[in-house]
Design a protein around this motif. Structure first.
Motif, PDB file in Angstrom:
ATOM      1  N   SER A  97      37.334  85.815  74.143  1.00 49.55           N
ATOM      2  CA  SER A  97      38.749  86.015  73.788  1.00 49.55           C
ATOM      3  C   SER A  97      39.528  86.499  75.003  1.00 49.55           C
ATOM      4  CB  SER A  97      38.857  87.047  72.665  1.00 49.55           C
ATOM      5  OG  SER A  97      38.347  88.300  73.085  1.00 49.55           O
ATOM      6  N   THR A  98      40.733  85.999  75.130  1.00 46.00           N
ATOM      7  CA  THR A  98      41.609  86.398  76.247  1.00 46.00           C
ATOM      8  C   THR A  98      42.961  86.783  75.628  1.00 46.00           C
ATOM      9  OG1 THR A  98      42.130  84.053  76.543  1.00 46.00           O
ATOM     10  CG2 THR A  98      40.472  84.974  78.002  1.00 46.00           C
ATOM     11  N   HIS A  99      43.026  87.994  75.117  1.00 38.26           N
ATOM     12  CA  HIS A  99      44.235  88.417  74.384  1.00 38.26           C
ATOM     13  C   HIS A  99      45.485  88.389  75.252  1.00 38.26           C
ATOM     14  CE1 HIS A  99      41.316  89.594  71.500  1.00 38.26           C
ATOM     15  NE2 HIS A  99      40.991  90.725  72.050  1.00 38.26           N
ATOM     16  N   HIS A 100      45.289  88.528  76.559  1.00 36.02           N
ATOM     17  CA  HIS A 100      46.450  88.607  77.466  1.00 36.02           C
ATOM     18  C   HIS A 100      46.574  87.399  78.378  1.00 36.02           C
ATOM     19  CE1 HIS A 100      45.519  92.885  76.467  1.00 36.02           C
ATOM     20  NE2 HIS A 100      46.808  92.884  76.238  1.00 36.02           N
ATOM     21  N   GLY A 101      45.959  86.259  77.988  1.00 32.26           N
ATOM     22  CA  GLY A 101      46.038  85.074  78.840  1.00 32.26           C
ATOM     23  C   GLY A 101      45.211  85.262  80.108  1.00 32.26           C
ATOM     24  N   THR A 102      45.529  84.463  81.125  1.00 32.50           N
ATOM     25  CA  THR A 102      44.849  84.659  82.416  1.00 32.50           C
ATOM     26  C   THR A 102      45.681  84.048  83.531  1.00 32.50           C
ATOM     27  OG1 THR A 102      42.661  84.631  83.473  1.00 32.50           O
ATOM     28  CG2 THR A 102      43.433  82.530  82.593  1.00 32.50           C
ATOM     29  N   ASN A 103      45.282  84.296  84.744  1.00 32.30           N
ATOM     30  CA  ASN A 103      45.809  83.599  85.929  1.00 32.30           C
ATOM     31  C   ASN A 103      44.672  82.809  86.556  1.00 32.30           C
ATOM     32  OD1 ASN A 103      48.130  85.156  85.672  1.00 32.30           O
ATOM     33  ND2 ASN A 103      48.182  85.764  87.827  1.00 32.30           N
ATOM     34  N   TYR A 104      44.977  81.619  87.055  1.00 33.12           N
ATOM     35  CA  TYR A 104      44.062  80.927  87.961  1.00 33.12           C
ATOM     36  C   TYR A 104      44.673  81.120  89.343  1.00 33.12           C
ATOM     37  CZ  TYR A 104      43.455  79.013  83.333  1.00 33.12           C
ATOM     38  OH  TYR A 104      43.301  78.899  81.975  1.00 33.12           O
ATOM     39  N   ASN A 105      44.182  82.093  90.046  1.00 28.81           N
ATOM     40  CA  ASN A 105      44.803  82.440  91.327  1.00 28.81           C
ATOM     41  C   ASN A 105      44.282  81.536  92.436  1.00 28.81           C
ATOM     42  OD1 ASN A 105      46.325  84.538  90.241  1.00 28.81           O
ATOM     43  ND2 ASN A 105      44.672  86.017  90.506  1.00 28.81           N
ATOM     44  N   ASN A 132      33.210  96.407  62.348  1.00 28.34           N
ATOM     45  CA  ASN A 132      32.589  95.385  61.504  1.00 28.34           C
ATOM     46  C   ASN A 132      32.434  94.105  62.323  1.00 28.34           C
ATOM     47  OD1 ASN A 132      32.327  93.096  59.782  1.00 28.34           O
ATOM     48  ND2 ASN A 132      32.976  94.363  58.058  1.00 28.34           N
ATOM     49  N   LEU A 133      31.198  93.691  62.534  1.00 29.28           N
ATOM     50  CA  LEU A 133      30.943  92.533  63.393  1.00 29.28           C
ATOM     51  C   LEU A 133      31.457  91.233  62.786  1.00 29.28           C
ATOM     52  CD1 LEU A 133      27.346  93.515  64.483  1.00 29.28           C
ATOM     53  CD2 LEU A 133      29.306  93.289  66.017  1.00 29.28           C
ATOM     54  N   GLY A 134      31.593  91.217  61.463  1.00 26.31           N
ATOM     55  CA  GLY A 134      32.082  90.012  60.814  1.00 26.31           C
ATOM     56  C   GLY A 134      33.565  89.801  61.010  1.00 26.31           C
ATOM     57  N   SER A 135      34.314  90.879  61.200  1.00 22.40           N
ATOM     58  CA  SER A 135      35.770  90.745  61.267  1.00 22.40           C
ATOM     59  C   SER A 135      36.351  91.154  62.618  1.00 22.40           C
ATOM     60  CB  SER A 135      36.427  91.580  60.164  1.00 22.40           C
ATOM     61  OG  SER A 135      36.054  92.937  60.295  1.00 22.40           O
ATOM     62  N   SER A 136      35.531  91.713  63.487  1.00 25.90           N
ATOM     63  CA  SER A 136      36.059  92.166  64.790  1.00 25.90           C
ATOM     64  C   SER A 136      35.941  91.060  65.824  1.00 25.90           C
ATOM     65  CB  SER A 136      35.270  93.378  65.290  1.00 25.90           C
ATOM     66  OG  SER A 136      35.345  94.436  64.370  1.00 25.90           O
ATOM     67  N   ASP A 137      36.736  91.164  66.855  1.00 22.93           N
ATOM     68  CA  ASP A 137      36.616  90.256  68.002  1.00 22.93           C
ATOM     69  C   ASP A 137      35.306  90.598  68.737  1.00 22.93           C
ATOM     70  OD1 ASP A 137      38.586  88.675  70.238  1.00 22.93           O
ATOM     71  OD2 ASP A 137      36.850  89.775  70.988  1.00 22.93           O
ATOM     72  N   LYS A 138      34.424  89.626  68.841  1.00 22.65           N
ATOM     73  CA  LYS A 138      33.083  89.957  69.355  1.00 22.65           C
ATOM     74  C   LYS A 138      33.123  90.422  70.806  1.00 22.65           C
ATOM     75  CE  LYS A 138      31.575  85.532  71.111  1.00 22.65           C
ATOM     76  NZ  LYS A 138      30.553  84.527  71.229  1.00 22.65           N
ATOM     77  N   ASN A 139      34.046  89.911  71.584  1.00 21.22           N
ATOM     78  CA  ASN A 139      34.109  90.319  72.992  1.00 21.22           C
ATOM     79  C   ASN A 139      34.647  91.734  73.150  1.00 21.22           C
ATOM     80  OD1 ASN A 139      35.155  87.112  72.975  1.00 21.22           O
ATOM     81  ND2 ASN A 139      33.304  87.615  74.125  1.00 21.22           N
ATOM     82  N   ASP A 140      35.522  92.141  72.221  1.00 21.06           N
ATOM     83  CA  ASP A 140      35.975  93.534  72.236  1.00 21.06           C
ATOM     84  C   ASP A 140      34.828  94.458  71.837  1.00 21.06           C
ATOM     85  OD1 ASP A 140      38.490  92.716  72.978  1.00 21.06           O
ATOM     86  OD2 ASP A 140      39.292  92.741  70.944  1.00 21.06           O
ATOM     87  N   VAL A 141      34.006  94.010  70.878  1.00 15.47           N
ATOM     88  CA  VAL A 141      32.835  94.804  70.492  1.00 15.47           C
ATOM     89  C   VAL A 141      31.887  94.938  71.683  1.00 15.47           C
ATOM     90  CG1 VAL A 141      30.799  94.910  69.002  1.00 15.47           C
ATOM     91  CG2 VAL A 141      32.998  94.171  68.054  1.00 15.47           C
ATOM     92  N   VAL A 142      31.646  93.831  72.373  1.00 14.73           N
ATOM     93  CA  VAL A 142      30.769  93.864  73.553  1.00 14.73           C
ATOM     94  C   VAL A 142      31.281  94.892  74.565  1.00 14.73           C
ATOM     95  CG1 VAL A 142      30.141  92.533  75.625  1.00 14.73           C
ATOM     96  CG2 VAL A 142      29.789  91.551  73.350  1.00 14.73           C
ATOM     97  N   PHE A 144      25.357  88.955  67.304  1.00 15.29           N
ATOM     98  CA  PHE A 144      25.646  90.093  68.199  1.00 15.29           C
ATOM     99  C   PHE A 144      24.400  90.468  69.004  1.00 15.29           C
ATOM    100  CE2 PHE A 144      25.029  94.725  68.489  1.00 15.29           C
ATOM    101  CZ  PHE A 144      25.989  95.027  69.447  1.00 15.29           C
ATOM    102  N   LEU A 145      23.259  90.514  68.334  1.00 13.46           N
ATOM    103  CA  LEU A 145      22.020  90.893  69.035  1.00 13.46           C
ATOM    104  C   LEU A 145      21.630  89.838  70.069  1.00 13.46           C
ATOM    105  CD1 LEU A 145      20.064  92.457  66.054  1.00 13.46           C
ATOM    106  CD2 LEU A 145      21.074  93.662  68.000  1.00 13.46           C
ATOM    107  N   GLU A 146      21.877  88.583  69.761  1.00 17.29           N
ATOM    108  CA  GLU A 146      21.599  87.533  70.736  1.00 17.29           C
ATOM    109  C   GLU A 146      22.510  87.700  71.967  1.00 17.29           C
ATOM    110  OE1 GLU A 146      19.374  85.520  71.329  1.00 17.29           O
ATOM    111  OE2 GLU A 146      20.269  84.037  72.685  1.00 17.29           O
ATOM    112  N   GLU A 147      23.757  88.068  71.697  1.00 19.73           N
ATOM    113  CA  GLU A 147      24.685  88.340  72.796  1.00 19.73           C
ATOM    114  C   GLU A 147      24.181  89.511  73.644  1.00 19.73           C
ATOM    115  OE1 GLU A 147      27.207  86.262  72.952  1.00 19.73           O
ATOM    116  OE2 GLU A 147      28.501  87.135  74.476  1.00 19.73           O
ATOM    117  N   MET A 148      23.695  90.542  72.960  1.00 19.27           N
ATOM    118  CA  MET A 148      23.166  91.715  73.673  1.00 19.27           C
ATOM    119  C   MET A 148      21.947  91.346  74.516  1.00 19.27           C
ATOM    120  SD  MET A 148      24.877  94.474  73.229  1.00 19.27           S
ATOM    121  CE  MET A 148      26.360  93.510  73.306  1.00 19.27           C
TER     122      MET A 148
END
Ligand code: FEO
Length: 398
Positions: A28-36, A289-299, A326-330
């Motif tokens: 997730s990129t809540h604030h967009g990004t730059n390609y510098n 809650n892993l089901g409803s949260s943004d997984k990258n914010d949880v990470v 989540f555990l696979e991500e970890m």
């Protein structure tokens, strides 16, 4: 659009205000990004990196306003991933013989992506390219920051390090330096980027930082490939932060992460959290809650934590898929020196909590105890069990 950075160095990148997911839908990129992307106009004209393919035409159009494209003497590709190299095909149609300086692995990744026999000039750490007016570029390989091909480029005279993914953030900004950005957003996005993208390669980050320090280069600016860049005292600050991140990073924080079917495991999570607070008034606490949260914010939250408690009800002889994911991500991210515990509700067989503990151990967490499980919905006795568990867990990790 070109923006002057320093002397004859210009930003010619693309601000992607819209982006909300990156790496497909993985991040997730809540604030967009730059390609510098940067243009150096000394006696030689050098382009450093490009932009993501959907912006190829915009990128080349903007570049053409900054320079006669046919006068570009060389292109430096720090990294072959498409968010930086995506506009190369469009550009190389106009200047097909222009040399492309990149690491030997960069040749492989660029050929692998574009299947073109461009004029590659593979370079190793310490190799230099004179660009006139007494200035030169020095290349520094930085494998796994974030791919095997990544390299940094140092511009002497202006004392600028072009760092590509390293020290970057997914943050769309037309204010190009960190000292003009809201610090909460800036440092949060720096950490989120590291935790979700760079963390698996922390050992290599430490090696690169050591090598960079050993070169004793005066660095006035770090110009990143994403988000804001760094100048002045921020240069040392961000390098110190990366040194912290690449070690066994943790704050005084406990993360409680779970998913729930009918709310029983949620109640357990919340009561455990209350128990933690009863035992430790200082520790930062997050309950997600892993089901409803943004997984990258949880990470990112778990990266900050010294300990994590993972909860799932027993479901289909195992754990809920959000928790398994989540555990696979970890497993892949390989965070170091985190303590852990497990909990969950069950109706009959109750496998989840042992499954969680086994998985946590197998992926490198220090599991502190057998965890707790509760049959059916938590009653007053179960609530007290959860509180007591939270108090005991907090004491173990204090
Ligand atoms: Fe921003 Fe690894 O590319």
């Amino acid at each position: 659009m070109a923006t002057r950075i320093k002397n004859n160095v210009y930003w010619v990148g693309k601000v992607d205000w819209e982006l909300r997911h990156f790496h497909g839908h993985e991040l997730s990129t809540h604030h967009g990004t730059n390609y510098n992307s940067y243009l150096i106009k000394e006696e030689k004209t050098i382009l450093i990196d490009t932009a993501w393919a959907p912006f190829s035409k915009e990128f080349v159009h903007g570049l053409a306003q900054a320079v006669d494209i046919k006068k570009i003497d060389a292109i430096v590709m720090s990294h072959g991933e498409v968010d930086h190299s995506g506009a190369l095909p469009e550009l190389m149609e106009m200047i097909p013989g222009t040399p492309i300086y990149c690491s030997p692995n960069g040749v492989k990744s660029l050929q692998g992506h574009y299947h073109q026999d461009w004029n590659f000039k593979p370079v190793r750490t310490g190799e230099k390219l004179s660009i006139g007016n007494g200035k030169e570029l020095m290349f520094i390989e930085a494998p796994m920051l974030h791919w095997p091909d990544t390299m940094l480029t140092y511009l002497s005279g202006d004392n600028i390090l072009f760092s590509n993914d390293a020290f970057g953030q997914h943050l769309a900004t037309d204010k190009l330096f960190a000292d003009s950005i809201d610090p909460c957003t800036l440092w949060e996005e720096l950490l989120k980027y590291y935790a979700n993208i760079i963390a698996p390669w922390s050992k290599m980050v430490a090696v690169t930082l050591k090598e960079l320090n050993g070169l004793n280069l005066p660095i006035d600016m770090i110009l990143t490939g994403h988000g804001a860049s760094w100048r002045g005292e921020d240069v040392q600050k961000v390098m110190a932060k990366y040194t912290e991140f690449s070690g066994e990073y943790k704050e005084n924080r406990i993360a409680v992460v779970y998913d729930t079917i009918w709310g029983g495991t949620r109640i357990m999570a919340e009561e455990i959290a209350k128990g933690i607070r009863e035992a430790d008034s200082e520790v930062a606490l997050s309950v997600m809650n892993l089901g409803s949260s943004d997984k990258n914010d949880v990470v990112a939250d778990v990266f900050r934590a010294k300990a994590v408690l993972v909860g799932s009800p027993s479901h289909n002889k195992g754990v809920l898929t959000s928790v398994a994911g989540f555990l696979e991500e970890m497993r892949g991210l390989g965070f170091k020196a985190k303590k852990a515990g497990a909990f969950g509700c069950y109706g009959w067989s109750g496998e989840a909590q042992k499954r969680l503990n086994d998985t946590l151990k197998s992926i490198g967490f220090e599991v502190l105890d057998d965890g707790i499980k509760n049959m059916w919905e938590p009653d007053a006795k179960a609530v007290e069990m959860c509180r007591a568990y939270g108090r005991a867990f907090a004491a173990k990790v204090k």
